[in-house]
Structures are given as structure tokens and as C-alpha cells.
Design a protein around this motif. Sequence first.
Motif, PDB file in Angstrom:
ATOM      1  N   PRO A   9     -14.609  34.882 -57.664  1.00 50.04           N
ATOM      2  CA  PRO A   9     -14.326  34.070 -56.483  1.00 50.04           C
ATOM      3  C   PRO A   9     -14.763  32.614 -56.595  1.00 50.04           C
ATOM      4  CG  PRO A   9     -16.257  35.397 -56.105  1.00 50.04           C
ATOM      5  CD  PRO A   9     -15.724  35.793 -57.450  1.00 50.04           C
ATOM      6  N   GLY A  10     -15.358  32.227 -57.722  1.00 53.68           N
ATOM      7  CA  GLY A  10     -15.858  30.864 -57.849  1.00 53.68           C
ATOM      8  C   GLY A  10     -17.088  30.680 -56.971  1.00 53.68           C
ATOM      9  N   PHE A  11     -17.548  29.418 -56.856  1.00 58.55           N
ATOM     10  CA  PHE A  11     -18.758  29.185 -56.084  1.00 58.55           C
ATOM     11  C   PHE A  11     -18.874  27.721 -55.699  1.00 58.55           C
ATOM     12  CE2 PHE A  11     -23.299  28.340 -55.625  1.00 58.55           C
ATOM     13  CZ  PHE A  11     -23.618  29.306 -54.680  1.00 58.55           C
ATOM     14  N   ASP A  12     -19.232  27.468 -54.465  1.00 56.74           N
ATOM     15  CA  ASP A  12     -19.577  26.139 -53.950  1.00 56.74           C
ATOM     16  C   ASP A  12     -18.411  25.145 -54.018  1.00 56.74           C
ATOM     17  OD1 ASP A  12     -21.176  24.312 -52.698  1.00 56.74           O
ATOM     18  OD2 ASP A  12     -22.352  23.784 -54.455  1.00 56.74           O
ATOM     19  N   TYR A  13     -17.244  25.602 -53.568  1.00 52.48           N
ATOM     20  CA  TYR A  13     -16.092  24.702 -53.499  1.00 52.48           C
ATOM     21  C   TYR A  13     -16.330  23.652 -52.418  1.00 52.48           C
ATOM     22  CZ  TYR A  13     -13.397  27.994 -56.310  1.00 52.48           C
ATOM     23  OH  TYR A  13     -12.946  28.805 -57.313  1.00 52.48           O
ATOM     24  N   LEU A  14     -16.051  22.405 -52.743  1.00 51.54           N
ATOM     25  CA  LEU A  14     -16.151  21.334 -51.755  1.00 51.54           C
ATOM     26  C   LEU A  14     -14.840  21.170 -51.006  1.00 51.54           C
ATOM     27  CD1 LEU A  14     -18.222  18.749 -53.810  1.00 51.54           C
ATOM     28  CD2 LEU A  14     -19.022  20.433 -52.128  1.00 51.54           C
ATOM     29  N   GLU A  15     -13.743  21.553 -51.646  1.00 46.89           N
ATOM     30  CA  GLU A  15     -12.436  21.581 -50.989  1.00 46.89           C
ATOM     31  C   GLU A  15     -11.671  22.783 -51.540  1.00 46.89           C
ATOM     32  OE1 GLU A  15      -9.902  18.394 -53.506  1.00 46.89           O
ATOM     33  OE2 GLU A  15     -11.481  17.538 -52.261  1.00 46.89           O
ATOM     34  N   SER A  16     -10.632  23.173 -50.856  1.00 46.45           N
ATOM     35  CA  SER A  16      -9.899  24.371 -51.242  1.00 46.45           C
ATOM     36  C   SER A  16      -9.218  24.179 -52.598  1.00 46.45           C
ATOM     37  CB  SER A  16      -8.851  24.699 -50.182  1.00 46.45           C
ATOM     38  OG  SER A  16      -8.253  25.940 -50.471  1.00 46.45           O
ATOM     39  N   PRO A  17      -9.444  25.106 -53.534  1.00 50.66           N
ATOM     40  CA  PRO A  17      -8.776  25.009 -54.836  1.00 50.66           C
ATOM     41  C   PRO A  17      -7.287  25.341 -54.712  1.00 50.66           C
ATOM     42  CG  PRO A  17     -10.067  27.012 -54.702  1.00 50.66           C
ATOM     43  CD  PRO A  17     -10.327  26.249 -53.441  1.00 50.66           C
ATOM     44  N   ILE A  18      -6.541  24.982 -55.732  1.00 47.66           N
ATOM     45  CA  ILE A  18      -5.103  25.257 -55.774  1.00 47.66           C
ATOM     46  C   ILE A  18      -4.870  26.365 -56.801  1.00 47.66           C
ATOM     47  CG2 ILE A  18      -2.840  24.309 -56.370  1.00 47.66           C
ATOM     48  CD1 ILE A  18      -3.994  21.557 -55.511  1.00 47.66           C
ATOM     49  N   ALA A  19      -4.109  27.375 -56.424  1.00 48.23           N
ATOM     50  CA  ALA A  19      -3.791  28.477 -57.332  1.00 48.23           C
ATOM     51  C   ALA A  19      -2.346  28.342 -57.792  1.00 48.23           C
ATOM     52  CB  ALA A  19      -3.983  29.809 -56.626  1.00 48.23           C
ATOM     53  N   ILE A  20      -2.145  28.540 -59.084  1.00 43.06           N
ATOM     54  CA  ILE A  20      -0.813  28.489 -59.679  1.00 43.06           C
ATOM     55  C   ILE A  20      -0.526  29.845 -60.298  1.00 43.06           C
ATOM     56  CG2 ILE A  20       0.612  27.414 -61.459  1.00 43.06           C
ATOM     57  CD1 ILE A  20      -1.145  24.888 -61.084  1.00 43.06           C
ATOM     58  N   ILE A  21       0.636  30.408 -59.990  1.00 40.43           N
ATOM     59  CA  ILE A  21       1.045  31.704 -60.515  1.00 40.43           C
ATOM     60  C   ILE A  21       1.847  31.469 -61.789  1.00 40.43           C
ATOM     61  CG2 ILE A  21       2.300  33.844 -60.048  1.00 40.43           C
ATOM     62  CD1 ILE A  21      -0.091  33.254 -58.157  1.00 40.43           C
ATOM     63  N   SER A  22       1.434  32.141 -62.871  1.00 36.90           N
ATOM     64  CA  SER A  22       2.176  32.002 -64.128  1.00 36.90           C
ATOM     65  C   SER A  22       2.280  33.370 -64.785  1.00 36.90           C
ATOM     66  CB  SER A  22       1.479  31.008 -65.063  1.00 36.90           C
ATOM     67  OG  SER A  22       0.215  31.481 -65.438  1.00 36.90           O
ATOM     68  N   GLY A  23       3.239  33.515 -65.671  1.00 38.30           N
ATOM     69  CA  GLY A  23       3.443  34.774 -66.368  1.00 38.30           C
ATOM     70  C   GLY A  23       4.427  35.660 -65.645  1.00 38.30           C
ATOM     71  N   GLY A  24       4.828  36.726 -66.279  1.00 41.71           N
ATOM     72  CA  GLY A  24       5.744  37.695 -65.688  1.00 41.71           C
ATOM     73  C   GLY A  24       7.184  37.239 -65.646  1.00 41.71           C
ATOM     74  N   ASN A  25       7.484  36.101 -66.275  1.00 38.21           N
ATOM     75  CA  ASN A  25       8.836  35.554 -66.392  1.00 38.21           C
ATOM     76  C   ASN A  25       9.492  35.186 -65.064  1.00 38.21           C
ATOM     77  OD1 ASN A  25       8.767  35.806 -69.208  1.00 38.21           O
ATOM     78  ND2 ASN A  25       9.323  37.955 -69.045  1.00 38.21           N
ATOM     79  N   GLY A  26       8.724  35.117 -63.985  1.00 42.77           N
ATOM     80  CA  GLY A  26       9.297  34.768 -62.693  1.00 42.77           C
ATOM     81  C   GLY A  26       9.066  33.310 -62.342  1.00 42.77           C
ATOM     82  N   LYS A  27       9.521  32.950 -61.134  1.00 40.47           N
ATOM     83  CA  LYS A  27       9.388  31.560 -60.682  1.00 40.47           C
ATOM     84  C   LYS A  27       9.088  31.517 -59.186  1.00 40.47           C
ATOM     85  CE  LYS A  27      12.529  29.504 -64.000  1.00 40.47           C
ATOM     86  NZ  LYS A  27      13.650  28.618 -64.199  1.00 40.47           N
ATOM     87  N   ASP A  28       8.466  30.431 -58.803  1.00 35.98           N
ATOM     88  CA  ASP A  28       8.306  30.021 -57.402  1.00 35.98           C
ATOM     89  C   ASP A  28       7.439  30.916 -56.519  1.00 35.98           C
ATOM     90  OD1 ASP A  28       9.830  27.770 -57.940  1.00 35.98           O
ATOM     91  OD2 ASP A  28      11.705  28.765 -57.391  1.00 35.98           O
ATOM     92  N   ALA A  29       6.534  31.697 -57.100  1.00 37.56           N
ATOM     93  CA  ALA A  29       5.601  32.452 -56.265  1.00 37.56           C
ATOM     94  C   ALA A  29       4.584  31.469 -55.688  1.00 37.56           C
ATOM     95  CB  ALA A  29       4.892  33.529 -57.074  1.00 37.56           C
ATOM     96  N   LYS A  30       4.184  31.699 -54.442  1.00 33.41           N
ATOM     97  CA  LYS A  30       3.215  30.827 -53.785  1.00 33.41           C
ATOM     98  C   LYS A  30       2.147  31.680 -53.119  1.00 33.41           C
ATOM     99  CE  LYS A  30       6.401  27.041 -52.880  1.00 33.41           C
ATOM    100  NZ  LYS A  30       7.583  27.545 -53.517  1.00 33.41           N
ATOM    101  N   VAL A  31       0.888  31.226 -53.240  1.00 35.96           N
ATOM    102  CA  VAL A  31      -0.229  31.923 -52.612  1.00 35.96           C
ATOM    103  C   VAL A  31      -1.090  30.921 -51.855  1.00 35.96           C
ATOM    104  CG1 VAL A  31      -0.318  33.748 -54.357  1.00 35.96           C
ATOM    105  CG2 VAL A  31      -1.723  31.710 -54.645  1.00 35.96           C
TER     106      VAL A  31
END
Length: 179
Positions: A9-31
Motif C-alpha cells: 500500500p505504500g506509505f506517507d503519500y503527500l498527494e494521491s499517486p497515479i496508477a497505470i494499468i499495463s499488461g494483458g494486451n488490453g487498453k484503456d483500463a482506469k482505476v
Amino acid sequence: MNRVDIINPGFDYLESPIAIISGGNGKDAKVSLNLVSVAHLSYFNAKTGINTVNNTIGFSTYHKFRINDIVSYDPQSQTKVSGLSTNSHYYVSVVDPYTIKLYNNLEDSSAGINTVNLTGIGTGRQLIKSIIKKKQIGSVNVIDAGYNYETKKRTISYTGINTFSGLITIKDQFIVTGK
């Protein structure tokens, strides 16, 4: 929305991190990532972790305090470290990932002057606790599953698992990069 479990989960974020979905041969997933506030405690051995010459507190693991964090001291019912007061607030100066110095006020901590004078070691396992909670990732929500992602079952023999290095090797797999 689907929920994805977090491994780290990480620790001590000062601002919200950005998550990027990669792999699985797909596109445009957003979380989206949801941050939660957690208490931060770091224990030290009051007999071996106190350096009265340098006025430092040493931890056996990474303490994760930031410069000027406000912390409190708790001797955990052990003989306290001389120079520290139970449940008093101090400001942190980070010496290295395993060592800190404490100050009575923000000005002294920022300037690196008037370190709290540690005049005697204590006994047992004692605690330094952050007053302000730290942020970590509590959950990941799938907003858009995207398209063309593939889920494939892979089987391996036990010879493909290396528990020492933490690697799993699957031989002779055809992988499409999606490019």
C-alpha cells in the motif's frame, strides 16, 4: 465497481499517486486509488538504540519518519530514556533511515540546534509515534475495465518456482505486446 487487493500500500503519500494499468494486451483500463490514514509507530531498543554522545535514537528497521515530523515518546512501562518525557511531543531530524534526533520545537529542528540531550539509556522496547497519521493506499477501484484484456491460466512445475529470489519462471510462453 470492482475492487483490486493491494500487495504493497505504500506509505506517507503527500498527494494521491497515479496508477497505470499495463499488461494483458488490453487498453484503456482506469482505476482510482483511495488513501487511508494510518498510525505510524516505530519501536527501538532503549539499551542499544540510544547514543548519549550524539543524542540519537537508533532503530533496527527503517523508521520512516520525515524531517520535522511531530512525534511522541512512550517508554512502554520500561525504564525511560533520561532526557525524554513520556507522551511529550518532539520534532524529528532524520540522521539516516535508521537513526533520528529529537528537538523540543520546530525552529530548533529546522535549524539543527539544541538537540534534546539524551543523558541516559533506558531498558526494553520503547516507542516513538507520529502525531499526524500517515497516508497509504487503502483500496483500488476499477472505474473502467477497458477492452481486449486477456486472462490466461498458466501452470508450472515446482521447478519453475524460486522461493529464494521470489521469481516464478514460465518457459515457452508466447506473449503478444499489443503493439
